[in-house]
Each structure stands twice: as C-alpha cells, then as structure tokens.
Enzyme design. Structure first.
Site, PDB file in Angstrom:
ATOM      1  N   LYS A  83      -4.132   3.470  -2.451  1.00 25.05           N
ATOM      2  CA  LYS A  83      -3.154   2.450  -2.843  1.00 25.05           C
ATOM      3  C   LYS A  83      -2.367   1.983  -1.633  1.00 25.05           C
ATOM      4  CE  LYS A  83       0.672   1.775  -6.161  1.00 25.05           C
ATOM      5  NZ  LYS A  83       1.473   2.425  -7.233  1.00 25.05           N
ATOM      6  N   SER A 160       1.560  -0.144 -11.297  1.00 26.61           N
ATOM      7  CA  SER A 160       1.470  -0.910 -10.065  1.00 26.61           C
ATOM      8  C   SER A 160       0.231  -0.597  -9.229  1.00 26.61           C
ATOM      9  CB  SER A 160       2.722  -0.649  -9.207  1.00 26.61           C
ATOM     10  OG  SER A 160       2.791   0.721  -8.808  1.00 26.61           O
ATOM     11  N   SER A 184       2.713   4.003 -13.267  1.00 32.24           N
ATOM     12  CA  SER A 184       1.879   3.215 -12.365  1.00 32.24           C
ATOM     13  C   SER A 184       0.515   3.808 -12.057  1.00 32.24           C
ATOM     14  CB  SER A 184       2.619   2.960 -11.048  1.00 32.24           C
ATOM     15  OG  SER A 184       3.660   2.035 -11.246  1.00 32.24           O
TER      16      SER A 184
END
Length: 470
Positions: A83, A160, A184
């Site tokens: 990420k 996210s 997330s």
C-alpha cells in the site's frame, strides 16, 4: 526457469513448498504476476508504481532458495503488493497525494523490513485513498482502481487500501500489505472477495508507515483465503516460534462448537436484502456444520462505538496534526472529499478531542462483556453492493457512501478489538459479500483458528476442498 503459471493460484504454503522443491522460481512467479497485471482487460489500475528493482529482488530470492548463505524465510520469493503508505527503500511515497512526500518517508519500518529479511519480492505500490482517509477507494490523483468483479461498470474497490484487494484478484500479487484505522483492510477485502485481517492495536509496530491516526492505526495484509492469512500471520508475527510452525496441516477436529454472537445493532438496519440473504445463508451452513450461530448479543455498545467513530474527531484531529506538522504545503492540494472531512478538525489539546479519547477508553473497557457466552461476534462486513464510481458525483453522495461503508467496521477499531472478513457469496449484482468476524482484544490467534474452521466448513458445504490450518 519456466513453470506452470497456475502455481501462483495455489495457497501460500503450497507456493512456498514449490519454490523450495525447485518446481518454480521467484523470477517465474514475478513474470506470471506481471503478465496478469498487464494483460487484464479492462485494466484494473490497482498499482501506482511498479518497482524496477523487483526483478533483482526475485533473483536474490532464487539464490537464497538454491541454498546460498542466507536461509530463506517462509515468504521468500512470493510477490507482494505494498500500500502506498509504507516506506520502501528506493520507492517514492505519495500516500495517495498529488506529489511524492519527502524522501524521509521512504524509510522502512518493521513489517517491510521483515518481508525484505525473509526474501519476499516487493513488486510495487498499490493505490490508496489520499492519506488513507476514506473507505470508498477513490483517488483523483492516481486513479481509482476498478473492482475486478464487474467488467462492464467501474465500481468502487473499497478503501483506503484501494488497490490491495484488486491486486490479489488480478493475480499480480499473492499478499497485499494494507493498513486499517476504521476498516481500511476489511472494507476493500470484503468488496473484492478477499480476506482481510485487522490485528489488535499494538500487536504489530506501525513505524515506517504514513500515519492516519496514531491512536487507531494498525498494519497488516489482505490475502486470498483465511489459510493464506494464517500463513502470513505466522510468518511475520513476533510471538510465533520455530519455522516448523509454518508448515500447514489439516484442521484439527474442533474440541467444542464455535459460538457466534449476532449483536442487535444498527448494523442490521437498512441492510441490502440480498447481502442479508447471503449472510443468513452462511449462518445456516455453519449451523449445519455444528456451530452455534445467531446467539443474541446486546448491541448498544456496538452502536455507541460506531457513533463515536463517525461523529467524533479522533481521526480527523490526528490527521490534521500530521499535515500541519509534516506536510503543511499539501493543504491546498487535498482531494475535496478528504478536505471536507478535515475542515473542522480540532487540535489535540482541545476539550473535544480529549473528551472523545476518554469516551473511547471507557467504551473499550466495556468491550469484554460483548463476548459473554460467545467466542466471536459476526455480522456483514459491508452493507450495500459496491457503488458505481459514476454515482459518486457529489460530495454529499460520496460522504453518505463512505459513512455506510465504515459503519460496520469502525466499531472494532473504537473498541480495540481484532477482526477478520472472509467472502461468503455474492449479492444480486454478482458482487462479493463478506462475513465480519470479531474477537476480543489480543486474541488474534484464536480469531484466525476460528476463521479457519469457518472457512473449512463453508468450503465443505459448497463442495470445495479442505483448507489447511496453522
């Protein structure tokens, strides 16, 4: 070396054994992953950066696997997506923003360092919501990854960790690093039909990661199955022991039936009927397998925790402090959907912030009572079928979808618990449905063991093969 490309579709434990037996190589796995990323039509846009150093990392992994001086770790040679919040040496960090952050943010923290030590191949960076502040998964700077379960319409991937689950379904990675502050990891896992584990706060260090909330942030991974989640957890968790523990064995017979509690909470109000039907069907299959399901649980604490997260200021205040202290010139560049949620954020010395922290601690102190008489709590991970990106044409619509996505998962973060989502079917639109399993704080191993039993039971009821346990 050439090898069967389907090796990449096997459980992590099988891929690791194939690498050690010489049936495949890290280089071959990376080539297969690259082909899957570049040949997918329509393109899924999970990635914002592919590291050219990944090929060299794969070659180093192969040398270790062939028996050079460095013993290969359990994750050696496996292609991993990261990420765009994690510092990785030699990679720029955008944190989903319009421009790269200062080089200091590329310093590696505990989790990335551990993967590098073991010889994992860090392929590149997957797109995140700007500063990780959002559950929908959209990003105006790097593009919004496409939910891989709808080729006709561009649907949201969840956030996210927006590109993380997409990279797994695409086949361009077999482990996807994410972070979870209010959902997330679990939200994108649920929307993409993958597995997401949210560890207990403090279980794993969060250094080397751009923070959203210093109070609530956790690091972890999305995987393709619970068995893979357990393998990854055992491979990196500091509390686990000898390498033999990484060898997967069939699930042991349960010593007692699992007891799954269902809280009487707002989560179940206005739930998409087709999602409710899938989750109810999963409960029925688990009951047929011998679990005690649906035990009523007082949901008032769940509702209070959701309200504090959604209406409180902890995350906004801490994110605003990050920007003020480290990225002040970024303020004018923010996505309006992120800026709208930060506009009225108070300071960390404000009565509002301190009061919210006190309320959070008080709620968390009551959380153990939720598990009186049950092993886990269970409810849907998301409440609506993934929206089409084109439908999010106003800030008001975006914020409404964002709130609905967070409402099911943020409770866990507020109360300091651990949780996992696993796919249990598809809704009327053909999109994945996730079952959210919640365990007490610092019971991460017990959560994984229970989730393995649940995955095993659901696979059997669907005519699938037996999964492997820790």
């Amino acid at each position: 070396m050439t090898s069967d490309p389907s090796i990449l579709d096997r459980p992590l434990s099988d891929i690791a054994r194939a690498l050690r037996r010489g049936e495949t190589s890290a280089r071959a796995l990376l080539e297969t992953a690259t082909t899957r990323r570049t040949s997918r039509r329509p393109a899924l846009d999970a990635w914002c950066f592919i590291d050219p150093a990944a090929e060299e990392a794969a070659e180093r992994a192969d040398r270790r696997l062939r028996g050079d001086a460095h013993e290969p770790g359990p994750l050696c040679g496996l292609p991993v997506s990261v990420k765009d919040l994690y510092g990785v040496r030699g990679q720029p960090v955008w944190a989903g923003t319009a421009r790269a952050l200062p080089d200091a943010w590329s310093a590696e923290g505990w989790l990335v360092s551990e993967l590098r030590r073991q010889g994992a191949v860090l392929v590149g960076r997957t797109t995140t919501v700007e500063l990780a502040y959002g559950a929908v998964g959209t990003n105006p700077h790097h593009g919004t990854p496409r939910n891989p379960h709808d080729d006709e319409h561009h649907r949201i991937p969840g956030g996210s960790s927006a590109g993380a689950g997409v990279s797994l379904v695409e086949g361009s990675a077999v482990v996807a690093l994410g972070t979870d502050t209010g959902g997330s990891i679990r939200i994108p896992a649920s929307l993409t039909g993958t597995v997401g584990l949210k560890t207990t706060v403090g279980r794993w260090p969060t250094d080397g990661v751009v923070p959203l909330s210093t109070t609530l942030d956790t690091v972890g991974a999305l995987t393709r199955s619970v068995a893979d989640a357990a393998w990854f957890f055992a491979a990196v968790d500091p509390r686990w022991g000898e390498p033999a523990r990484f060898v997967a064995e069939p699930s042991a017979p349960a010593v007692k039936p699992l007891r799954l509690g269902r809280p009487a909470a707002r989560i179940f109000a206005d739930l998409d009927p087709s999602i409710a039907g899938v989750v109810d069907g999963a409960f029925e299959r688990l009951a047929d397998a011998g679990a005690a399901v649906g035990t009523p649980v007082d949901g008032r604490l769940v509702d209070e925790a959701e309200a504090l997260y959604m209406e409180g200021c902890i995350v906004a205040a801490e994110c605003s402090r990050l920007i003020a202290d480290h990225l002040p010139e970024w303020t004018e560049l923010l996505d309006p959907r992120v800026a709208a949620r930060l506009r009225d954020a108070p300071g960390l010395d404000s009565a509002r912030y301190l009061g919210d922290q006190a309320r959070r601690e008080a709620l968390a102190a009551r959380a153990p009572a939720l598990f009186d008489g049950v092993d886990l709590l269970a409810w849907p991970t998301h409440l609506d079928s993934p929206a089409r990106v084109a439908e999010l044409d106003t800030i008001e619509r975006y914020l409404a979808v964002n709130r609905r996505l967070l409402s099911s998962t943020c409770v866990v973060n507020t109360l300091g618990l651990c949780a996992l989502t696993l796919p249990v079917g598809t809704d009327d639109s053909g999109m994945p449905v996730g079952l959210h399993l919640v365990a007490p704080a610092d019971r991460d191993e017990e959560l994984l063991r229970a989730a393995l039993r649940i995955e095993d039971a659901l696979l059997h009821s669907a005519g699938g093969s037996t999964v492997h346990a820790l």
